[in-house]
Write a protein that holds these residues in place. Structure first.
Motif, PDB file in Angstrom:
ATOM      1  N   ALA A  16       0.868  -1.186   0.000  1.00 15.44           N
ATOM      2  CA  ALA A  16       0.000   0.000   0.000  1.00 15.44           C
ATOM      3  C   ALA A  16       0.897   1.225   0.000  1.00 15.44           C
ATOM      4  O   ALA A  16       2.108   1.118   0.224  1.00 15.44           O
ATOM      5  CB  ALA A  16      -0.903   0.005   1.236  1.00 15.44           C
ATOM      6  N   ASP A  17       0.320   2.380  -0.239  1.00 22.11           N
ATOM      7  CA  ASP A  17       1.083   3.622  -0.121  1.00 22.11           C
ATOM      8  C   ASP A  17       1.570   3.767   1.318  1.00 22.11           C
ATOM      9  O   ASP A  17       0.842   3.423   2.251  1.00 22.11           O
ATOM     10  CB  ASP A  17       0.214   4.829  -0.468  1.00 22.11           C
ATOM     11  CG  ASP A  17      -0.115   4.921  -1.950  1.00 22.11           C
ATOM     12  OD1 ASP A  17       0.530   4.219  -2.762  1.00 22.11           O
ATOM     13  OD2 ASP A  17      -1.027   5.704  -2.286  1.00 22.11           O
ATOM     14  N   PRO A  18       2.791   4.265   1.522  1.00 17.77           N
ATOM     15  CA  PRO A  18       3.285   4.483   2.887  1.00 17.77           C
ATOM     16  C   PRO A  18       2.377   5.454   3.648  1.00 17.77           C
ATOM     17  O   PRO A  18       1.843   6.405   3.078  1.00 17.77           O
ATOM     18  CB  PRO A  18       4.676   5.081   2.682  1.00 17.77           C
ATOM     19  CG  PRO A  18       5.069   4.664   1.307  1.00 17.77           C
ATOM     20  CD  PRO A  18       3.790   4.615   0.513  1.00 17.77           C
ATOM     21  N   GLU A  19       2.222   5.197   4.932  1.00 19.21           N
ATOM     22  CA  GLU A  19       1.442   6.067   5.813  1.00 19.21           C
ATOM     23  C   GLU A  19       2.441   6.955   6.556  1.00 19.21           C
ATOM     24  O   GLU A  19       3.330   6.458   7.237  1.00 19.21           O
ATOM     25  CB  GLU A  19       0.667   5.197   6.803  1.00 19.21           C
ATOM     26  CG  GLU A  19      -0.148   5.940   7.801  1.00 19.21           C
ATOM     27  CD  GLU A  19      -0.811   4.999   8.803  1.00 19.21           C
ATOM     28  OE1 GLU A  19      -1.223   5.503   9.855  1.00 19.21           O
ATOM     29  OE2 GLU A  19      -0.889   3.779   8.549  1.00 19.21           O
ATOM     30  N   ALA A  65      11.769   9.062   6.253  1.00 20.38           N
ATOM     31  CA  ALA A  65      10.318   8.867   6.225  1.00 20.38           C
ATOM     32  C   ALA A  65       9.656   9.817   5.226  1.00 20.38           C
ATOM     33  O   ALA A  65       8.786   9.403   4.442  1.00 20.38           O
ATOM     34  CB  ALA A  65       9.739   9.085   7.618  1.00 20.38           C
ATOM     35  N   GLU A  66      10.072  11.058   5.239  1.00 20.16           N
ATOM     36  CA  GLU A  66       9.488  12.034   4.314  1.00 20.16           C
ATOM     37  C   GLU A  66       9.813  11.689   2.865  1.00 20.16           C
ATOM     38  O   GLU A  66       8.957  11.794   1.981  1.00 20.16           O
ATOM     39  CB  GLU A  66       9.971  13.443   4.665  1.00 20.16           C
ATOM     40  CG  GLU A  66       9.437  13.918   6.018  1.00 20.16           C
ATOM     41  CD  GLU A  66       9.863  15.326   6.348  1.00 20.16           C
ATOM     42  OE1 GLU A  66       9.717  16.216   5.483  1.00 20.16           O
ATOM     43  OE2 GLU A  66      10.338  15.533   7.485  1.00 20.16           O
ATOM     44  N   HIS A  67      11.058  11.258   2.600  1.00 17.77           N
ATOM     45  CA  HIS A  67      11.443  10.879   1.242  1.00 17.77           C
ATOM     46  C   HIS A  67      10.655   9.654   0.771  1.00 17.77           C
ATOM     47  O   HIS A  67      10.265   9.570  -0.395  1.00 17.77           O
ATOM     48  CB  HIS A  67      12.946  10.596   1.159  1.00 17.77           C
ATOM     49  CG  HIS A  67      13.780  11.817   1.388  1.00 17.77           C
ATOM     50  ND1 HIS A  67      13.587  13.000   0.732  1.00 17.77           N
ATOM     51  CD2 HIS A  67      14.819  12.031   2.227  1.00 17.77           C
ATOM     52  CE1 HIS A  67      14.468  13.898   1.141  1.00 17.77           C
ATOM     53  NE2 HIS A  67      15.226  13.331   2.064  1.00 17.77           N
ATOM     54  N   ILE A  68      10.422   8.718   1.681  1.00 19.44           N
ATOM     55  CA  ILE A  68       9.626   7.534   1.340  1.00 19.44           C
ATOM     56  C   ILE A  68       8.215   7.966   0.952  1.00 19.44           C
ATOM     57  O   ILE A  68       7.668   7.521  -0.063  1.00 19.44           O
ATOM     58  CB  ILE A  68       9.599   6.535   2.521  1.00 19.44           C
ATOM     59  CG1 ILE A  68      10.970   5.863   2.657  1.00 19.44           C
ATOM     60  CG2 ILE A  68       8.493   5.495   2.354  1.00 19.44           C
ATOM     61  CD1 ILE A  68      11.153   5.069   3.937  1.00 19.44           C
TER      62      ILE A  68
END
Length: 149
Positions: A16-19, A65-68
């Motif tokens: 799924a898209d990262p949360e 996390a932000e880049h992901i």
């Protein structure tokens, strides 16, 4: 990585898209799951097929996390490196729970089945000085014996 930690590399697809969430202190947290599915050869049908998938719950912090969140989406094939962490908690009913998760230190898109384009530039002051991204003059080795490879 500290002594006694369990390092692991996982190759698979995001389910799924990262949360992306932020702590009260403002630190970004990405939560996502990677499905690692081996390909196995079926001798009866003489064809390759998907084996049993293993699902790895993952977390990454701060800039990573932000880049992901900005870069990866459901279905993206990735190569992730990190360490296994055990998380223990208690339910509101007082039951003890536990799970293993991969705390990701590095992650990138796999190039095995696709091409990717890299955009952007280094963040948080990590870029070396000058126009040469491989510039080593800021901290030159005294001798080639000082080079770790």
């Amino acid at each position: 990585m500290s002594f006694g930690e369990t390092p692991i590399t996982v190759v698979g697809n995001l389910t799924a898209d990262p949360e992306i969430k932020f702590t009260e202190g403002g630190a970004a947290l990405a939560k996502f799951t990677i499905a690692a599915t081996p390909r196995v050869f079926d001798r009866e049908t003489n064809q390759w097929k998907d084996g049993t998938s293993t699902f790895f719950r993952c977390a990454a912090w701060r800039h990573l996390a932000e880049h992901i969140g900005d870069s990866l989406t459901k279905g993206t094939r990735v190569v992730a490196f990190g360490r296994i962490r055990q998380h223990d908690w208690q339910t509101p009913q007082g039951e003890n729970r536990s799970m293993l998760a991969l705390e990701v230190d590095e992650i990138g898109a796999s190039l095995r089945f696709t091409n990717v384009s890299i955009e952007g530039k280094r963040t948080n002051g990590a870029a070396p000085s000058g126009d040469d991204p491989w510039n080593t003059t800021a901290n030159p080795a005294k001798d080639t014996a000082d080079i770790p490879f």
